[in-house]
Structures are given as C-alpha cells and as structure tokens.
Motif scaffolding. Structure first.
Motif, PDB file in Angstrom:
ATOM      1  N   GLN A  23       0.835  -1.193  -0.005  1.00  0.00           N
ATOM      2  CA  GLN A  23       0.114  -0.018   0.006  1.00  0.00           C
ATOM      3  C   GLN A  23       0.959   1.278  -0.019  1.00  0.00           C
ATOM      4  OE1 GLN A  23       0.691  -2.242   2.183  1.00  0.00           O
ATOM      5  NE2 GLN A  23       0.086  -1.412   4.580  1.00  0.00           N
ATOM      6  N   VAL A  24       2.227   1.206   0.689  1.00  0.00           N
ATOM      7  CA  VAL A  24       2.905   2.213   0.525  1.00  0.00           C
ATOM      8  C   VAL A  24       3.451   2.657  -0.789  1.00  0.00           C
ATOM      9  CG1 VAL A  24       5.210   3.271   1.464  1.00  0.00           C
ATOM     10  CG2 VAL A  24       3.513   1.767   2.941  1.00  0.00           C
ATOM     11  N   LEU A  25       3.905   1.573  -1.345  1.00  0.00           N
ATOM     12  CA  LEU A  25       4.359   1.403  -2.871  1.00  0.00           C
ATOM     13  C   LEU A  25       3.423   2.031  -3.553  1.00  0.00           C
ATOM     14  CD1 LEU A  25       6.501   0.781  -4.727  1.00  0.00           C
ATOM     15  CD2 LEU A  25       5.578  -1.290  -5.107  1.00  0.00           C
ATOM     16  N   VAL A  26       1.921   1.634  -3.684  1.00  0.00           N
ATOM     17  CA  VAL A  26       0.963   2.204  -4.578  1.00  0.00           C
ATOM     18  C   VAL A  26       0.725   3.675  -4.369  1.00  0.00           C
ATOM     19  CG1 VAL A  26      -1.531   2.037  -4.805  1.00  0.00           C
ATOM     20  CG2 VAL A  26      -0.149  -0.154  -4.926  1.00  0.00           C
ATOM     21  N   ALA A  27       0.462   3.944  -2.973  1.00  0.00           N
ATOM     22  CA  ALA A  27       0.476   5.442  -2.756  1.00  0.00           C
ATOM     23  C   ALA A  27       1.267   6.503  -3.174  1.00  0.00           C
ATOM     24  CB  ALA A  27       0.153   5.652  -1.096  1.00  0.00           C
ATOM     25  N   SER A  28       2.536   6.128  -3.006  1.00  0.00           N
ATOM     26  CA  SER A  28       3.794   6.737  -3.440  1.00  0.00           C
ATOM     27  C   SER A  28       3.783   6.911  -4.974  1.00  0.00           C
ATOM     28  CB  SER A  28       5.212   6.073  -3.122  1.00  0.00           C
ATOM     29  OG  SER A  28       5.345   6.127  -1.689  1.00  0.00           O
ATOM     30  N   LEU A  29       3.411   5.897  -5.813  1.00  0.00           N
ATOM     31  CA  LEU A  29       3.478   5.963  -7.325  1.00  0.00           C
ATOM     32  C   LEU A  29       2.219   6.532  -7.775  1.00  0.00           C
ATOM     33  CD1 LEU A  29       4.964   2.273  -8.110  1.00  0.00           C
ATOM     34  CD2 LEU A  29       6.089   4.474  -8.119  1.00  0.00           C
ATOM     35  N   ALA A  30       0.972   6.375  -6.962  1.00  0.00           N
ATOM     36  CA  ALA A  30      -0.180   7.329  -7.375  1.00  0.00           C
ATOM     37  C   ALA A  30      -0.025   8.580  -7.268  1.00  0.00           C
ATOM     38  CB  ALA A  30      -1.103   6.803  -6.610  1.00  0.00           C
ATOM     39  N   GLY A  56       9.552  14.151  -3.754  1.00  0.00           N
ATOM     40  CA  GLY A  56       8.447  14.929  -3.064  1.00  0.00           C
ATOM     41  C   GLY A  56       7.270  14.102  -2.328  1.00  0.00           C
ATOM     42  N   ALA A  57       7.009  12.961  -3.379  1.00  0.00           N
ATOM     43  CA  ALA A  57       5.765  12.078  -2.974  1.00  0.00           C
ATOM     44  C   ALA A  57       6.108  11.147  -1.921  1.00  0.00           C
ATOM     45  CB  ALA A  57       5.123  11.333  -3.949  1.00  0.00           C
ATOM     46  N   ALA A  58       7.269  10.441  -2.285  1.00  0.00           N
ATOM     47  CA  ALA A  58       8.005   9.594  -1.211  1.00  0.00           C
ATOM     48  C   ALA A  58       8.143  10.039   0.119  1.00  0.00           C
ATOM     49  CB  ALA A  58       9.428   9.003  -1.636  1.00  0.00           C
ATOM     50  N   ASN A  59       8.285  11.618   0.235  1.00  0.00           N
ATOM     51  CA  ASN A  59       8.560  12.408   1.649  1.00  0.00           C
ATOM     52  C   ASN A  59       7.231  12.267   2.291  1.00  0.00           C
ATOM     53  OD1 ASN A  59      11.649  13.637   2.437  1.00  0.00           O
ATOM     54  ND2 ASN A  59      11.312  13.135   0.263  1.00  0.00           N
ATOM     55  N   VAL A  60       6.194  12.795   1.481  1.00  0.00           N
ATOM     56  CA  VAL A  60       4.993  12.824   1.895  1.00  0.00           C
ATOM     57  C   VAL A  60       4.241  11.645   2.733  1.00  0.00           C
ATOM     58  CG1 VAL A  60       2.509  13.540   1.464  1.00  0.00           C
ATOM     59  CG2 VAL A  60       4.261  14.993   0.720  1.00  0.00           C
ATOM     60  N   ASP A 106      13.535   6.669  -0.677  1.00  0.00           N
ATOM     61  CA  ASP A 106      12.557   6.933   0.308  1.00  0.00           C
ATOM     62  C   ASP A 106      11.559   5.876   0.177  1.00  0.00           C
ATOM     63  OD1 ASP A 106      14.053   8.841   1.619  1.00  0.00           O
ATOM     64  OD2 ASP A 106      13.259  10.597   0.636  1.00  0.00           O
ATOM     65  N   MET A 107      11.029   5.739  -0.793  1.00  0.00           N
ATOM     66  CA  MET A 107       9.929   5.094  -1.257  1.00  0.00           C
ATOM     67  C   MET A 107      10.054   3.664  -1.127  1.00  0.00           C
ATOM     68  SD  MET A 107       8.040   4.466  -4.934  1.00  0.00           S
ATOM     69  CE  MET A 107       9.635   3.611  -5.756  1.00  0.00           C
ATOM     70  N   LEU A 108      11.366   2.911  -1.423  1.00  0.00           N
ATOM     71  CA  LEU A 108      11.577   1.808  -1.057  1.00  0.00           C
ATOM     72  C   LEU A 108      11.963   1.308   0.410  1.00  0.00           C
ATOM     73  CD1 LEU A 108      13.685   0.307  -3.904  1.00  0.00           C
ATOM     74  CD2 LEU A 108      11.291   0.050  -3.715  1.00  0.00           C
TER      75      LEU A 108
END
Length: 388
Positions: free
Chosen positions: A227-234, A273-277, A380-382
C-alpha cells in the motif's frame, strides 16, 4: 575547457586532466601539511565523517588526535569537542558535491565525445534504470545494516552510503556504457542504448528482488507494505500529470527544449516529494492503522527527514501553517510543491538552442538533474515499502 586548452597549448582532455589533477594534488598536500585544519576540519568534518558515522550506525562521529570515535547518544555528541560529524548531509557538503558533480559532468562530456556517444535523448532514457538502481542499492545497504552488516561489512558499506553511492553507481554505469558501446561496435548487440537500458533493468531486478526475498522470507525487520508503494507511485503520477498539463497549457515554452524527456524530470522530482509525503506523514495511517490522519515525522512509525532541505521545509511548515492544515494534510507536502516548482524551473533553462549547440552537455545535465531526484525518491519510497 577549450579556452583553457588553447591557453595551455594542449587538447581539452589533457587540459581537463591537468586541472583536475592539480586540484587533487593541492587537496592532498593540504591534508598532509595541515591535517587538523584541512583534513579533520574540512574533508573529514563535512564529507568523510558523516559517511563513517552512518556506516557504523552511530549518532555521530568525532575526530581527535588523528583517530575517529563513534558516539551513540545526543548528549555525548553535543558535549564533544569539534569536529563532530553527524550522518547525512550539511549545507557545506551539498555545495561541495554540486561542484564535484559539475566537474565530473565536464569530464564525462569529453569521454562521450571521444566515444561519439550521448548526443541525443535516447542515451538519457537508457540511463533512467540506473537512477532507480542507485536508490534501490542504498535501501539494500539499509537492510544489510539492520541485519548486522553481513553482506556489506565496514568499510565496504561506505560505497553504498550517500553521497559515495553516487560515485559507485556512476562507476558501474560507466563500465556498462563502455561495454555496451564495445559490444555494439563488434556487432554483438544491435543498439548500445538498448543494451545499456537492459543492463540497468537487470541490476534493478537483482537488487529489488533481493529485498523482496528478505521480506517474503521474514528475515529480520524487512517487511513488505504494497500500500505504501501504491500510494507513493499514485501521488507521483497524479502530481506529474497535473504539473505537465498546467505547464503545457499555460507556459508551453518551458518544454520546447526537453520535450517528452521533461516528463521524466518532473516524475523524478515528483517521486522524491511524494515519497517524503507518504514516508514522513502517512506511514502511520497506511501501515500501522493510526486512522487516515497524517502524523508528524518520527511519530507512530513515520520516517524522519534525511536531508537539511526537506527537514528545514518540514520545520517551517510546522511553525507556520495553522493546526487545521497540519492535521488535514501533514507537514511534508510543501516539500513536494518545492520539488515540482524546482523541476519546472530547471526545465525552463533547457532551451532548444542549448541542445543544438551543446547536445552532450545538455543530455548530461538532464541526467544529473533527474538522478538527484529519482535516486533519493526511490530510496525513500523503497525504505517505506520494505519498512526499513
């Protein structure tokens, strides 16, 4: 560089080597003649010391009497005599790395000119997997550090810690470039750019695959949160598309130089930026069931900022925005906006004439601009995805 070469009566390559070699010799002599001032107070304090502290999982490292010691508490670090080095970047080190990056780009332009390579954006696209690989490799070191440095013991782990990892990935990419060109010229592969692209993809499969193996095997603290991966990519996709649409519609001249390559640049910095959020504010909600309410960095499983810039932006947001805004959106979203604005500003610099007059240098600037967004963003995303 050509003017310097004319002044020295030599080729641009020799002029470059003389200039860089002279700078390196001057720095080495300074370290030998004035070790406490040049090495301890500058080189170690701002560049090597933070890497050592990070590699040894210490709160900070101190330099005294020509020896390095590692401290494990904030109180001990605050009371220690300078120089004291903390893991991560400083403003001085970031400026220093920018200078090194520009010097390296100039040298790479000369190398690519000798290889007759890198004059179009196909070369840029071929290097995109290497940007992702740098972030994934850094997370692999994070995982190894959590598992007791069994895969990369000190000092080998320093090769995979920022900013040394940039040079490591650069070296691997350079080897891949030379090999791909050699294979293409021998007729083994039809296209060197495509061969380079697949090398990068293969490196990512190995690196991310190993992280998946650790997570699925239940090894140590490594877990998997899709879910973290999907949220970051979305969030990356939405903000990239939105920024592209708005700029294309209202200021289309910004994209005249880069064209569709600009999408990659926007996506790279949107990912950062998204990975940080997601990592700083939404991990608690997405992973730890804290309700769909953003939490501050470091609270309820959220990550903490790793760079002075995003840490400063988060601190400014916490002290400036009303509580209702922080409770609704969190305090990391301004960093995403800053990254998008910065990416658009950079794209505006790339005029069409720039690519026509200096195609190789323009392509390499695209490479550098994209790498400094996609590399940290991927990491950050991974990190958040694998709970490291």
């Amino acid at each position: 560089m050509s003017r310097l070469a004319d002044a020295l009566g030599t080729t641009p390559v020799r002029a470059y080597l003389l200039s860089v070699g002279g700078g390196v010799v001057a720095l080495v002599l300074g370290c030998l003649l004035f070790p406490r001032t040049v090495y301890d107070g500058f080189v170690w304090h701002y560049f090597w010391g933070p890497v050592q502290a990070d590699a040894n999982n210490a709160y900070c490292a101190v330099r005294e009497g020509g020896e390095t010691a590692y401290l494990d508490s904030a109180a001990a670090c605050q009371s220690a005599a300078e120089p004291v080095a903390y893991p991560g970047y400083t403003l001085v080190s970031e400026v220093g790395y920018v200078v090194v990056l520009l010097v390296a780009l100039a040298g790479l332009v000369l190398l690519l000119r000798e290889l007759d390579l890198g004059g179009d954006v196909d070369f840029f696209y071929a290097l995109v997997p290497f940007f992702v690989f740098g972030g994934a490799l850094r997370v692999l070191e994070d995982a190894d550090n959590a598992l007791g440095d069994s895969l990369f013991p000190y000092p080998w782990d320093t090769l995979f810690i920022s900013p040394i990892i940039y040079f490591t990935v650069f070296a691997l990419a350079l080897v891949a470039i030379v090999a791909a060109v050699g294979l293409a010229r021998r007729g083994v592969v039809a296209d060197h750019d495509r061969a380079l692209l697949w090398v990068g993809v293969g490196l990512n499969v190995l690196t991310v695959g190993y992280l998946f193996a650790l997570a699925l095997g239940g090894v140590g603290p490594v877990t998997f949160h899709p879910q973290v991966l999907v949220a970051s990519l979305a969030l990356t996709a939405v903000t990239t598309a939105g920024t592209w649409y708005v700029t294309k519609r209202y200021v289309p001249w910004i994209h005249q130089g880069t064209g569709t390559a600009g999408v990659v640049v926007l996506a790279a910095h949107a990912l950062d930026g998204a990975a940080n959020v997601v990592g700083l504010n939404w991990m608690s909600a997405l992973v730890y069931g804290g309700g769909f309410v953003p939490q501050p960095p470091g609270v309820n499983g959220n990550l903490v900022p790793k760079h002075p810039v995003n840490e400063g932006i988060v601190n400014i947001a916490q002290s400036t925005f009303p509580q209702v805004v922080l409770a609704t959106l969190g305090d990391a979203w301004p960093f995403l906006l800053v990254k998008l604005v910065a990416a658009v500003a950079v794209l505006a610099i790339f005029e069409r004439e720039m690519f026509e007059e200096s195609p190789r240098y323009s392509v390499l600037l695209l490479v550098a601009v994209t790498a400094v967004g996609m590399g940290p963003g991927t990491r950050d995303m991974l990190r958040a995805t694998f709970g490291i």
